[in-house]
Scaffold this motif. Structure first.
Motif, PDB file in Angstrom:
ATOM      1  N   UNK A 147       6.457  -9.057  -8.370  1.00 22.58           N
ATOM      2  CA  UNK A 147       6.060  -8.862  -6.783  1.00 22.58           C
ATOM      3  C   UNK A 147       4.728  -8.591  -6.627  1.00 22.58           C
ATOM      4  N   UNK A 148       3.952  -9.319  -5.810  1.00 18.52           N
ATOM      5  CA  UNK A 148       2.740  -9.044  -5.499  1.00 18.52           C
ATOM      6  C   UNK A 148       2.311  -8.022  -4.726  1.00 18.52           C
ATOM      7  N   UNK A 149       1.407  -6.990  -4.897  1.00 16.48           N
ATOM      8  CA  UNK A 149       1.207  -5.972  -4.069  1.00 16.48           C
ATOM      9  C   UNK A 149       0.309  -6.400  -2.821  1.00 16.48           C
ATOM     10  N   UNK A 150       0.421  -5.959  -1.653  1.00 13.73           N
ATOM     11  CA  UNK A 150      -0.292  -6.274  -0.429  1.00 13.73           C
ATOM     12  C   UNK A 150      -1.492  -5.240  -0.417  1.00 13.73           C
ATOM     13  N   UNK A 151      -2.661  -6.176  -0.353  1.00 11.89           N
ATOM     14  CA  UNK A 151      -3.896  -5.596  -0.481  1.00 11.89           C
ATOM     15  C   UNK A 151      -4.741  -5.623   0.862  1.00 11.89           C
ATOM     16  N   UNK A 152      -3.624  -5.970   2.014  1.00 13.41           N
ATOM     17  CA  UNK A 152      -4.239  -6.016   3.421  1.00 13.41           C
ATOM     18  C   UNK A 152      -4.073  -5.045   4.362  1.00 13.41           C
ATOM     19  N   UNK A 200     -16.457  -0.017  -1.301  1.00 13.15           N
ATOM     20  CA  UNK A 200     -15.860  -1.250  -1.815  1.00 13.15           C
ATOM     21  C   UNK A 200     -16.234  -2.243  -0.626  1.00 13.15           C
ATOM     22  N   UNK A 201     -15.959  -3.658  -1.699  1.00 16.52           N
ATOM     23  CA  UNK A 201     -16.156  -4.976  -0.644  1.00 16.52           C
ATOM     24  C   UNK A 201     -14.713  -5.257  -0.015  1.00 16.52           C
ATOM     25  N   UNK A 202     -14.747  -6.192   0.979  1.00 13.59           N
ATOM     26  CA  UNK A 202     -13.634  -6.313   1.784  1.00 13.59           C
ATOM     27  C   UNK A 202     -14.029  -7.827   2.539  1.00 13.59           C
ATOM     28  N   UNK A 203     -13.127  -8.506   2.754  1.00 12.62           N
ATOM     29  CA  UNK A 203     -12.917  -9.765   3.649  1.00 12.62           C
ATOM     30  C   UNK A 203     -12.139  -9.594   4.811  1.00 12.62           C
ATOM     31  N   UNK A 204     -12.946  -9.962   5.956  1.00 13.85           N
ATOM     32  CA  UNK A 204     -12.256  -9.972   7.145  1.00 13.85           C
ATOM     33  C   UNK A 204     -11.716 -11.081   7.817  1.00 13.85           C
ATOM     34  N   UNK A 205     -10.624 -11.366   8.235  1.00 11.48           N
ATOM     35  CA  UNK A 205     -10.006 -12.685   8.531  1.00 11.48           C
ATOM     36  C   UNK A 205      -9.626 -12.296   9.892  1.00 11.48           C
ATOM     37  N   UNK A 206     -10.238 -12.649  11.163  1.00  6.79           N
ATOM     38  CA  UNK A 206     -10.141 -12.617  12.459  1.00  6.79           C
ATOM     39  C   UNK A 206      -9.526 -14.005  13.115  1.00  6.79           C
ATOM     40  N   UNK A 255      -3.995 -13.964  21.489  1.00  6.70           N
ATOM     41  CA  UNK A 255      -3.154 -13.056  20.474  1.00  6.70           C
ATOM     42  C   UNK A 255      -4.438 -12.849  19.359  1.00  6.70           C
ATOM     43  N   UNK A 256      -4.807 -11.729  19.161  1.00 11.01           N
ATOM     44  CA  UNK A 256      -5.836 -11.381  18.220  1.00 11.01           C
ATOM     45  C   UNK A 256      -5.264 -10.557  17.073  1.00 11.01           C
ATOM     46  N   UNK A 257      -5.567 -11.261  15.851  1.00 15.66           N
ATOM     47  CA  UNK A 257      -5.142 -10.647  14.704  1.00 15.66           C
ATOM     48  C   UNK A 257      -6.374 -10.287  13.600  1.00 15.66           C
ATOM     49  N   UNK A 258      -6.443  -9.206  13.294  1.00  8.53           N
ATOM     50  CA  UNK A 258      -7.662  -8.802  12.401  1.00  8.53           C
ATOM     51  C   UNK A 258      -7.102  -8.287  11.177  1.00  8.53           C
ATOM     52  N   UNK A 259      -7.533  -8.751  10.042  1.00 13.60           N
ATOM     53  CA  UNK A 259      -7.249  -8.506   8.790  1.00 13.60           C
ATOM     54  C   UNK A 259      -8.079  -8.257   7.685  1.00 13.60           C
ATOM     55  N   UNK A 260      -7.922  -6.967   7.250  1.00 10.40           N
ATOM     56  CA  UNK A 260      -9.086  -6.798   6.140  1.00 10.40           C
ATOM     57  C   UNK A 260      -8.061  -6.899   5.004  1.00 10.40           C
ATOM     58  N   UNK A 293      -7.618  -0.285  -0.673  1.00 14.78           N
ATOM     59  CA  UNK A 293      -6.901  -0.440   0.508  1.00 14.78           C
ATOM     60  C   UNK A 293      -6.742   1.202   1.050  1.00 14.78           C
ATOM     61  N   UNK A 294      -6.304   1.992  -0.106  1.00 11.10           N
ATOM     62  CA  UNK A 294      -6.315   3.665   0.517  1.00 11.10           C
ATOM     63  C   UNK A 294      -7.430   4.107   0.876  1.00 11.10           C
ATOM     64  N   UNK A 295      -8.614   4.030   0.311  1.00 10.12           N
ATOM     65  CA  UNK A 295      -9.975   4.206   0.586  1.00 10.12           C
ATOM     66  C   UNK A 295     -10.181   3.851   2.202  1.00 10.12           C
ATOM     67  N   UNK A 296      -9.842   2.710   2.447  1.00 11.70           N
ATOM     68  CA  UNK A 296     -10.135   2.185   3.896  1.00 11.70           C
ATOM     69  C   UNK A 296      -9.147   2.767   4.890  1.00 11.70           C
ATOM     70  N   UNK A 297      -8.008   2.823   4.363  1.00 11.01           N
ATOM     71  CA  UNK A 297      -6.814   3.705   5.352  1.00 11.01           C
ATOM     72  C   UNK A 297      -7.486   5.207   5.665  1.00 11.01           C
ATOM     73  N   UNK A 298      -7.875   5.832   4.659  1.00 13.64           N
ATOM     74  CA  UNK A 298      -8.418   7.049   4.781  1.00 13.64           C
ATOM     75  C   UNK A 298      -9.754   7.129   5.762  1.00 13.64           C
ATOM     76  N   UNK A 299     -10.436   5.970   5.513  1.00 15.66           N
ATOM     77  CA  UNK A 299     -11.830   6.023   6.480  1.00 15.66           C
ATOM     78  C   UNK A 299     -11.365   5.994   7.924  1.00 15.66           C
TER      79      UNK A 299
END
Length: 163
Positions: free
Chosen positions: A1-6, A104-110, A120-125, A133-139
Motif C-alpha cells: 500500500x502506498x502512503x498518501x503524501x497529499x 520542505x518542497x511541495x508541488x501544488x495542483x490546482x 469546483x476548486x480542488x487544491x492539492x499539496x 505532510x506532517x510539517x505542512x499540517x502542523x503549519x
C-alpha cells in the motif's frame, strides 16, 4: 500500500472556471487571495506556461518575510488546471536543497471544474515524505488553505463576468 503524501481542500465557487483561472494566474488578483489574512503578499510573479515562474513573497505578522526560491509551473491548462512546484525553478532548473531541515518542497495542483453553475476548486499539496505532510499540517494547512479558498471564492464571485 502506498502512503498518501497529499493534503487537499475543495470549495464550490459561484464563478466560472475562467474567472477563477484569472484569479489564479493574474498577479494583481492572486496577491489579493493567495495568503490567509493578515499575511500579505508583497511580491508575485506568475507565468502560466510550462517552465514558467511561480513566485510569491509573503510578509507574516510577528515573523517577517517569507522568501523562498522561485517555483516552476509544470502544467497550465486554461481554465482547468495549473500545477507548480517549489522543487524546480523557472525553466525546470532544480532549486538548491534547503539548509533548514524543517523546510520542505511541495508541488501544488490546482484543479477547476465547471460544476453546478460555478467552479469546483480542488487544491492539492503533494509532498515527498510523510514528515513533510506532517510539517505542512502542523503549519496550519487546512486552516490556511481553507481560508485562502474562501478568499478566492469571494474575489472570483466579485470579478465574475468582468473583462
Amino acid at each position: 500500500m502506498t502512503e498518501d503524501l497529499t493534503l487537499t481542500i475543495t470549495r464550490q465557487i459561484n464563478a466560472s472556471p475562467q474567472t477563477v483561472w484569472r484569479c489564479l494566474t493574474e498577479p494583481e488578483l492572486l496577491v489579493q487571495w493567495f495568503a490567509p489574512k493578515p499575511v500579505e503578499i508583497t511580491e508575485v510573479e506568475v507565468d502560466p506556461t510550462p517552465g514558467g515562474i511561480f513566485h510569491i513573497v509573503m510578509k507574516v505578522p510577528e515573523y517577517g518575510e517569507m522568501r523562498g526560491p522561485s517555483g516552476c509551473v509544470l502544467l497550465a491548462e486554461s481554465p482547468t488546471r495549473m500545477v507548480w512546484t517549489a522543487a524546480l525553478g523557472p525553466g525546470f532548473a532544480p532549486n538548491p536543497p534547503h539548509t533548514n531541515p524543517d523546510d520542505f518542497y511541495m508541488t501544488a495542483d490546482m484543479r477547476l471544474e465547471a460544476r453546478d453553475g460555478g467552479c469546483f476548486y480542488t487544491a492539492t499539496a503533494l509532498h515527498a515524505t510523510p514528515q513533510a505532510v506532517v510539517a505542512h499540517e502542523k503549519m496550519g494547512f487546512y486552516d490556511g488553505w481553507g481560508t485562502t479558498a474562501g478568499q478566492l471564492a469571494e474575489l472570483a464571485e466579485h470579478y465574475q463576468d468582468s473583462p
